[in-house]
Scaffold this motif. Structure first.
Motif, PDB file in Angstrom:
ATOM      1  N   GLN A  75     -19.902  -0.110  25.075  1.00  0.00           N
ATOM      2  CA  GLN A  75     -18.569   0.467  25.239  1.00  0.00           C
ATOM      3  C   GLN A  75     -17.486  -0.467  24.726  1.00  0.00           C
ATOM      4  N   LEU A  76     -16.457   0.128  24.169  1.00  0.00           N
ATOM      5  CA  LEU A  76     -15.217  -0.567  23.860  1.00  0.00           C
ATOM      6  C   LEU A  76     -14.114   0.251  24.522  1.00  0.00           C
ATOM      7  N   ILE A  77     -13.579  -0.274  25.622  1.00  0.00           N
ATOM      8  CA  ILE A  77     -12.534   0.420  26.372  1.00  0.00           C
ATOM      9  C   ILE A  77     -11.219  -0.300  26.094  1.00  0.00           C
ATOM     10  N   GLU A  78     -10.235   0.452  25.623  1.00  0.00           N
ATOM     11  CA  GLU A  78      -8.919  -0.118  25.345  1.00  0.00           C
ATOM     12  C   GLU A  78      -7.882   0.524  26.252  1.00  0.00           C
ATOM     13  N   PHE A  79      -7.020  -0.297  26.822  1.00  0.00           N
ATOM     14  CA  PHE A  79      -5.936   0.227  27.653  1.00  0.00           C
ATOM     15  C   PHE A  79      -4.851   0.803  26.756  1.00  0.00           C
ATOM     16  N   GLY A  80      -4.279   1.918  27.207  1.00  0.00           N
ATOM     17  CA  GLY A  80      -3.238   2.576  26.433  1.00  0.00           C
ATOM     18  C   GLY A  80      -3.840   3.520  25.412  1.00  0.00           C
ATOM     19  N   GLY A  81      -3.106   3.699  24.327  1.00  0.00           N
ATOM     20  CA  GLY A  81      -3.557   4.605  23.280  1.00  0.00           C
ATOM     21  C   GLY A  81      -3.343   6.053  23.661  1.00  0.00           C
ATOM     22  N   ASP A  82      -4.077   6.945  22.985  1.00  0.00           N
ATOM     23  CA  ASP A  82      -3.993   8.369  23.287  1.00  0.00           C
ATOM     24  C   ASP A  82      -5.258   9.065  22.789  1.00  0.00           C
ATOM     25  N   HIS A  83      -5.276  10.392  22.839  1.00  0.00           N
ATOM     26  CA  HIS A  83      -6.473  11.137  22.478  1.00  0.00           C
ATOM     27  C   HIS A  83      -6.862  10.949  21.007  1.00  0.00           C
ATOM     28  N   SER A  84      -5.897  10.697  20.162  1.00  0.00           N
ATOM     29  CA  SER A  84      -6.192  10.514  18.737  1.00  0.00           C
ATOM     30  C   SER A  84      -6.871   9.174  18.452  1.00  0.00           C
ATOM     31  N   TYR A  85      -6.864   8.286  19.392  1.00  0.00           N
ATOM     32  CA  TYR A  85      -7.365   6.912  19.298  1.00  0.00           C
ATOM     33  C   TYR A  85      -6.462   6.110  18.356  1.00  0.00           C
ATOM     34  N   VAL A  86      -5.417   5.592  18.939  1.00  0.00           N
ATOM     35  CA  VAL A  86      -4.403   4.828  18.216  1.00  0.00           C
ATOM     36  C   VAL A  86      -5.033   3.627  17.514  1.00  0.00           C
ATOM     37  N   GLU A  87      -4.633   3.413  16.288  1.00  0.00           N
ATOM     38  CA  GLU A  87      -5.113   2.297  15.459  1.00  0.00           C
ATOM     39  C   GLU A  87      -6.638   2.306  15.332  1.00  0.00           C
ATOM     40  N   PHE A  88      -7.174   3.465  15.072  1.00  0.00           N
ATOM     41  CA  PHE A  88      -8.599   3.690  14.901  1.00  0.00           C
ATOM     42  C   PHE A  88      -9.214   2.704  13.901  1.00  0.00           C
ATOM     43  N   GLU A  89      -8.458   2.337  12.890  1.00  0.00           N
ATOM     44  CA  GLU A  89      -8.961   1.463  11.824  1.00  0.00           C
ATOM     45  C   GLU A  89      -9.499   0.129  12.348  1.00  0.00           C
ATOM     46  N   ARG A  90      -8.950  -0.347  13.460  1.00  0.00           N
ATOM     47  CA  ARG A  90      -9.397  -1.632  14.010  1.00  0.00           C
ATOM     48  C   ARG A  90     -10.865  -1.620  14.417  1.00  0.00           C
ATOM     49  N   THR A  91     -11.419  -0.439  14.632  1.00  0.00           N
ATOM     50  CA  THR A  91     -12.796  -0.333  15.126  1.00  0.00           C
ATOM     51  C   THR A  91     -13.831  -0.220  14.007  1.00  0.00           C
ATOM     52  N   PHE A  92     -13.378  -0.133  12.757  1.00  0.00           N
ATOM     53  CA  PHE A  92     -14.306   0.098  11.640  1.00  0.00           C
ATOM     54  C   PHE A  92     -15.466  -0.891  11.618  1.00  0.00           C
ATOM     55  N   ALA A  93     -15.163  -2.174  11.726  1.00  0.00           N
ATOM     56  CA  ALA A  93     -16.223  -3.195  11.631  1.00  0.00           C
ATOM     57  C   ALA A  93     -17.268  -3.009  12.727  1.00  0.00           C
ATOM     58  N   SER A  94     -16.827  -2.723  13.947  1.00  0.00           N
ATOM     59  CA  SER A  94     -17.801  -2.567  15.037  1.00  0.00           C
ATOM     60  C   SER A  94     -18.609  -1.278  14.876  1.00  0.00           C
ATOM     61  N   ILE A  95     -18.003  -0.233  14.322  1.00  0.00           N
ATOM     62  CA  ILE A  95     -18.729   1.022  14.076  1.00  0.00           C
ATOM     63  C   ILE A  95     -19.803   0.800  13.021  1.00  0.00           C
ATOM     64  N   VAL A  96     -19.424   0.194  11.914  1.00  0.00           N
ATOM     65  CA  VAL A  96     -20.348  -0.072  10.816  1.00  0.00           C
ATOM     66  C   VAL A  96     -21.502  -0.939  11.302  1.00  0.00           C
ATOM     67  N   ASP A  97     -21.182  -1.948  12.120  1.00  0.00           N
ATOM     68  CA  ASP A  97     -22.203  -2.827  12.663  1.00  0.00           C
ATOM     69  C   ASP A  97     -23.168  -2.058  13.575  1.00  0.00           C
ATOM     70  N   PHE A  98     -22.633  -1.259  14.495  1.00  0.00           N
ATOM     71  CA  PHE A  98     -23.476  -0.521  15.434  1.00  0.00           C
ATOM     72  C   PHE A  98     -24.370   0.479  14.708  1.00  0.00           C
ATOM     73  N   LEU A  99     -23.803   1.188  13.734  1.00  0.00           N
ATOM     74  CA  LEU A  99     -24.555   2.215  13.023  1.00  0.00           C
ATOM     75  C   LEU A  99     -25.440   1.646  11.899  1.00  0.00           C
ATOM     76  N   LYS A 100     -25.331   0.337  11.706  1.00  0.00           N
ATOM     77  CA  LYS A 100     -26.133  -0.348  10.681  1.00  0.00           C
ATOM     78  C   LYS A 100     -25.910   0.263   9.289  1.00  0.00           C
ATOM     79  N   ILE A 101     -24.630   0.413   8.963  1.00  0.00           N
ATOM     80  CA  ILE A 101     -24.260   0.915   7.646  1.00  0.00           C
ATOM     81  C   ILE A 101     -24.111  -0.290   6.719  1.00  0.00           C
ATOM     82  N   THR A 102     -24.889  -0.314   5.651  1.00  0.00           N
ATOM     83  CA  THR A 102     -24.806  -1.439   4.716  1.00  0.00           C
ATOM     84  C   THR A 102     -24.612  -0.956   3.289  1.00  0.00           C
TER      85      THR A 102
END
Length: 186
Positions: A159-186
């Motif tokens: 889990q990555l839980i962030e305080f604040g934000g909204d339903h759209s997931y504010v600043e979604f771009e910050r999570t790209f590296a962790s998504i790519v890592d988890f999904l093993k996209i190379t």
């Protein structure tokens, strides 16, 4: 190693959603087949459409109702998935939207009825058999869904839980590296 990445959009959305487009821009830097299908409003039809896109090296990314669908597919087919502010029990939330609806992103009208609610209940995963395959991205400021439901439901998952934000997931771009890592996209 992932070769197909499927982004699953939320309720009344489309392949033109901000997160789908932005993630697609990132995926252009990888040797993957990035798919964002425009889903049918009928839940079982949407699942059939998604199942037809699955390959042995598929990974999933789902937002809101798309997170619900991604969870179902992940657990049924043992596929890694990242869920973003996911709907845990959309059949409860959508009760208040029964009747005429309009999807402005796909430009069509339809009626949401009890058969849709019942179909969503059929797709609900009561207990996660493979929590290690799921990664929850959740913001506590989600004004549409109660974030606590997702945090509890996905409690055995990464889990990555962030305080604040909204339903759209504010600043979604910050999570790209962790998504790519988890999904093993190379």
């Amino acid at each position: 190693m992932a070769k197909r990445v499927i982004y699953i959009h939320g309720f009344n959305s489309s392949q033109k959603s901000y997160k789908a487009v932005r993630f697609g821009e990132l995926m252009a830097n990888y040797d993957v087949d990035y798919c964002v299908p425009n889903l049918n409003h009928e839940p079982l039809q949407a699942i059939i459409e998604l199942e037809q896109l699955l390959t042995p090296d598929t990974v999933l990314l789902g937002s809101s109702l798309g997170g619900f669908f991604a969870t179902y597919l992940s657990q049924r087919y043992q596929i890694p998935a990242v869920v973003i502010n996911p709907a845990v029990a959309p059949y409860n939330l959508l009760q208040s939207l029964l009747g005429p609806n309009y999807n402005p992103y796909q430009d069509y009208h339809y009626d949401l009825n009890n058969s849709h609610i019942e179909a969503l209940k059929l797709l609900a995963v009561d207990k996660l058999a493979h929590p290690e395959l799921l990664y929850l991205l959740q913001q506590t400021g989600d004004e549409v869904l109660n974030f606590q439901h997702a945090v509890k439901y996905y409690s055995q998952c990464k889990q990555l839980i962030e305080f604040g934000g909204d339903h759209s997931y504010v600043e979604f771009e910050r999570t790209f590296a962790s998504i790519v890592d988890f999904l093993k996209i190379t």
